[in-house]
Design an enzyme around this catalytic site. Structure first.
Site, mmCIF file in Angstrom:
data_model
loop_
_atom_site.group_PDB
_atom_site.id
_atom_site.type_symbol
_atom_site.label_atom_id
_atom_site.label_comp_id
_atom_site.label_asym_id
_atom_site.label_seq_id
_atom_site.Cartn_x
_atom_site.Cartn_y
_atom_site.Cartn_z
ATOM 1 N N SER A 180 -22.079 -10.950 -28.191
ATOM 2 C CA SER A 180 -23.208 -11.472 -28.948
ATOM 3 C C SER A 180 -24.069 -12.366 -28.051
ATOM 4 C CB SER A 180 -22.706 -12.197 -30.197
ATOM 5 O OG SER A 180 -23.746 -12.402 -31.121
ATOM 6 N N GLU A 298 -23.697 -2.868 -36.373
ATOM 7 C CA GLU A 298 -23.664 -4.306 -36.133
ATOM 8 C C GLU A 298 -24.104 -5.109 -37.357
ATOM 9 O OE1 GLU A 298 -22.843 -5.916 -33.358
ATOM 10 O OE2 GLU A 298 -22.900 -4.425 -31.747
ATOM 11 N N HIS A 391 -20.730 -6.219 -36.651
ATOM 12 C CA HIS A 391 -20.813 -7.147 -35.529
ATOM 13 C C HIS A 391 -19.500 -7.900 -35.357
ATOM 14 C CE1 HIS A 391 -23.050 -9.467 -32.594
ATOM 15 N NE2 HIS A 391 -22.780 -10.615 -33.205
#
Length: 492
Positions: A180, A298, A391
């Site tokens: 991330s 995600e 995600h």
């Protein structure tokens, strides 16, 4: 049981836990406090007395209440099979959290299983976050600098390069991997002159290499923050309690309309000379192999009313509506209709994470070995909640920590299959760290094949070719290749 090693910085004591030698809370830079609050990381002199590294150091001040925090937060952690004179590949991890939260000591990043399974050395770090780490107040004078948090990451890398051999690691074989926000940082490091000497290889897990700011734009945001907090002088900014700065961050993110895009790396022309995509296109990351990946969906949670604010991306969507033509938006939406109810999640995933990653792979592959992966696997719990391969869902498989706090829900229904998926993706990360090679087709030219981790792994295009074509004439692609601010500002 205690374990000790003699590094350049001095003698350090750790512990042996589950058969792995662990050192926690090692300081790698001077505490960024007082006059150093908004300054780049400074080297730390070694110590004369043995240092006890048996407890994690505090995280940078943030809104998470369950962890100890302090401005004195520049610490790292090391997991090693054993410091026996051998030089093992090093996996250096940069945590995510929108550059505003997180810590290298969180349970999901425990390096025990990864170090033991791969016979590698694992390092996790803390770095400055939010206002303390990323807003650019350099217009206030020499006592303030941009990219303080990124300078911390570079300093941690330099410390590892200089000391890791004593812990069983090879300083000439350091693979930086981040997830991330950590992956955005990882995308920048190989194109930074000050960092590339420490970086042997890079793994990006769900990062957007176009999500950076220009100096002009980010200083405007910093000025807005000072006005929002009613801070009237440099002296007040240096002395205001960190708790007040952190308390104002969330409200400011809403006030300025940037949400989780408020804190970002800045292309400052010094530490970061250029955006990753145009820099890589010019060969700045030459000969540093890279593996670039995302999860399949995600942003599936952004389509759930109760979870839609987990990641606030409204500012990016507003930018799309104001900068892309109506025809471009229509054609792109039409291309995703094949996904039915999951169309919105797939489109957002490509817009925030995947398309820029594909473009990065395309230019990067001209000068260095480049591979891509996609994490498609869903546990039964993920299917039932319709969160799918969302995600961060690849993190427990890479680290081998299925029972870490925030991932327990994913494994509510026992099954042997997650272990097989773990073996596949963790094995590939380890192979890449050790050798710099992977056993599927590399990216080349406009081709970006990805190994898709699922019940049965297979290699497929990272993005369907007809969908990728719809982005060819988008303003998003133009900005990404020219090095323009992802919110629409930038050099023209």
């Amino acid at each position: 049981m205690h374990t000790a090693c003699h590094a350049q910085c001095g003698e350090i004591y750790g512990m042996v836990e589950r058969g792995v030698h662990v050192w926690k809370g090692i300081p790698y830079a001077q505490p960024p406090v007082g006059a150093l609050r908004f300054q780049p990381a400074r080297p730390l002199a070694g110590w004369k007395e043995p240092y006890s590294a048996t407890e994690f150091g505090p995280a940078c001040p943030q809104r998470k209440k369950y962890m100890g925090t302090s401005e004195d937060c520049l610490y790292l952690n090391i997991w090693s099979p054993r410091p026996d004179g051998r030089k093992r590949a090093v996996l250096f991890f940069i945590h995510g959290g929108s550059f505003a939260g997180g810590s290298g000591s969180e349970p999901e990043y425990d390096g025990t299983a990864l170090a033991k399974n791969g016979d590698v050395v694992v390092v996790t770090i803390n770095y400055r976050l939010g206002v303390l780490g990323f807003l650019d107040f350099s217009f206030l004078g020499e006592g303030f600098s941009a990219n303080c948090g990124l300078s911390d990451i570079v300093m941690a890398l330099a410390w590892v390069y200089g000391n890791i051999e004593a812990f069983g690691g090879d300083p000439e074989n350091i693979t930086v991997f981040g997830q991330s926000a950590g992956a955005i940082a990882a995308s920048v490091l190989p194109v930074m002159p000050s960092a590339r000497k420490y970086v042997s290889k890079v793994i990006m897990m769900s990062g957007g290499p176009s999500l950076l700011y220009t100096k002009e734009h980010y200083q405007e945001i910093a000025k807005q923050f000072l006005s929002f907090m009613d801070i009237s002088s440099p002296e007040e900014l240096r002395s205001i309690p960190a708790s007040r700065l952190v308390a104002g961050q969330k409200k400011f993110a809403s006030y300025c309309g940037l949400g989780d895009g408020t804190f970002m790396i800045e292309v400052d022309g010094i530490l970061v000379p250029n955006y990753p995509i145009p820099a890589a296109a010019q060969g700045a990351a030459r000969d540093i192999p890279i593996l670039i990946g995302t999860t399949r969906e995600e942003l599936s949670f952004s389509c759930k009313k109760l979870l839609s604010k987990v990641l606030d991306i409204s500012s990016i969507l507003i930018s799309d509506r104001t900068r892309e033509s109506a025809e471009t938006r229509r054609r792109i939406r039409q291309a995703y209709k094949r996904y039915g109810k999951r169309a919105q999640a797939m489109m957002l995933t490509d817009r925030i994470f995947r398309m820029a990653s594909v473009w990065y792979a395309e230019v990067y592959s001209q000068y260095a070995r480049t591979w891509m992966y996609r994490f498609d696997y869903e546990t039964p719990a993920m299917r039932l909640t319709a969160l799918h391969a969302c995600h961060s869902s690849d993190i427990p498989y890479v680290f081998g920590n299925f029972h870490a706090r925030q991932y327990k829900w994913m494994f509510l229904f026992p099954s042997p299959r997650p272990r097989r998926v773990l073996g596949a993706i963790q094995g590939d990360f380890i192979r890449f760290a050790k050798t710099g090679f992977l056993p599927w087709r590399r990216c080349h030219g406009g081709e970006t094949p990805a190994k898709c981790y699922d019940k049965h792994c297979r290699v497929r295009p990272m993005v369907e070719p007809d969908i990728e074509r719809e982005y060819e004439k988008s303003d998003f692609k133009r900005r990404s290749f020219k090095g323009l601010d992802y919110m629409g500002a930038g050099q023209r």
